[in-house]
Design a protein around this motif. Structure first.
Motif, mmCIF file in Angstrom:
data_model
loop_
_atom_site.group_PDB
_atom_site.id
_atom_site.type_symbol
_atom_site.label_atom_id
_atom_site.label_comp_id
_atom_site.label_asym_id
_atom_site.label_seq_id
_atom_site.Cartn_x
_atom_site.Cartn_y
_atom_site.Cartn_z
ATOM 1 N N LYS A 1 41.720 50.425 44.113
ATOM 2 C CA LYS A 1 42.467 50.223 42.871
ATOM 3 C C LYS A 1 41.955 48.953 42.210
ATOM 4 N N PRO A 2 40.830 49.061 41.468
ATOM 5 C CA PRO A 2 40.193 47.855 40.942
ATOM 6 C C PRO A 2 41.050 47.101 39.947
ATOM 7 N N THR A 3 40.923 45.788 39.958
ATOM 8 C CA THR A 3 41.577 44.939 38.966
ATOM 9 C C THR A 3 40.626 44.811 37.792
ATOM 10 N N VAL B 1 32.702 44.417 33.094
ATOM 11 C CA VAL B 1 33.987 45.108 33.054
ATOM 12 C C VAL B 1 34.841 44.685 34.249
ATOM 13 N N LEU B 2 34.208 44.433 35.376
ATOM 14 C CA LEU B 2 34.849 43.842 36.549
ATOM 15 C C LEU B 2 34.317 42.444 36.753
ATOM 16 N N PRO B 3 35.064 41.567 37.412
ATOM 17 C CA PRO B 3 34.543 40.236 37.732
ATOM 18 C C PRO B 3 33.255 40.338 38.539
ATOM 19 N N ARG B 4 32.370 39.370 38.390
ATOM 20 C CA ARG B 4 31.066 39.416 39.048
ATOM 21 C C ARG B 4 31.160 39.410 40.566
ATOM 22 N N ASN B 5 32.226 38.838 41.096
ATOM 23 C CA ASN B 5 32.366 38.786 42.551
ATOM 24 C C ASN B 5 33.130 39.989 43.099
#
Length: 253
Positions: free
Chosen positions: A248-250, A238-242
């Motif tokens: 405020k997540p992208t 759901v979020l980038p692995r890094n």
């Protein structure tokens, strides 16, 4: 711009009237509560993460043939859902002993159960959502025997799906709770998954370390709750692995 009508506000979400009859807009707040709201805080970004994670799980369940109230995510904090008549019960599925089960029965946390156990709690904050039996449920008319059979079957299907999804990313599903709603087509009634599925409603442990990745982090002051939820979202893609913890997540669309 017309002001939206609030239908209901709970500990973690607000429901507004939807754009079409039979729909609602579900807004995810940043509020965190524990111990029946005796402990409270605001965790910036929590609502954003839970909105996206709940979308991920609801979409997955629909693909697996499990009916849900979810229609689509509208924005970072809101999703469009079907209006349902909520059955006044929390349905809890336990795969390992933890939390109240360990306290009630004196079983060490983390002990594998011989099979998934389904429990019911009556939804009433003033009473502390007490554990109830099927006899109570039928006697007080909260659900029929057929409803209970269907609810158990739905809960176990959700358990099968979630267990596999989490195991694939190195997370053990200890237990979770869901809410179930009724929808009607004439005289025909159908039960579907409602509310949300997120780390707020699941107990999640890392398979290798038993690190807690759920609301127990907040309950027992084990670290930063946003860090834990971000880790779950990162592992699930759901979020980038890094990604690291962000206020405020992208998010990936």
């Amino acid at each position: 711009m017309a002001r939206r009508k609030k239908v209901y506000e709970g500990k973690a979400k607000i429901l507004y009237e939807g754009p079409e009859p039979g729909t609602l807009v579900q807004y995810f707040k940043d509020d965190a509560t524990a111990f029946n709201a005796e402990k409270k805080d605001v965790i910036e970004g929590k609502g954003v993460l839970n909105n996206r994670l709940s979308e991920f799980f609801m979409d997955g369940l629909a693909s697996a043939g499990v009916p849900t109230h979810f229609i689509k995510r509208i924005n970072m904090r809101e999703q469009l859902i079907r209006a349902v008549e909520i059955v006044p019960l929390e349905v809890i599925v336990r795969n390992r002993a933890a939390g109240s089960l360990s306290k009630r029965l004196g079983i060490e946390e983390g002990t594998p159960l011989p099979r998934p156990i389904v429990e019911f709690c009556y939804k009433d904050d003033k009473l502390g959502d007490p554990l109830v039996t099927e006899e109570h449920i039928i006697a007080f008319g909260w659900a029929s025997q057929q409803d209970l059979d269907d609810m158990v079957a739905l809960a176990l299907r959700v358990n099968d799906f979630l267990t596999g999804v989490f195991h694939a990313v190195g997370i053990r599903l200890i237990d979770f709770k869901i809410e179930i709603g009724r929808i009607y087509d004439g005289d025909f009634q159908r039960l579907i998954i409602a509310d949300e599925i997120s780390p707020d409603s699941c107990r999640l442990w890392d398979v290798k370390t038993n690190q807690k990745l759920d609301k127990d982090v907040f309950r027992h002051d084990l670290g930063n709750l946003a860090d834990a939820y971000t880790e779950v979202a990162r592992r699930l893609g759901v979020l980038p692995r890094n990604a690291t913890q962000m206020t405020k997540p992208t998010l990936i669309n």
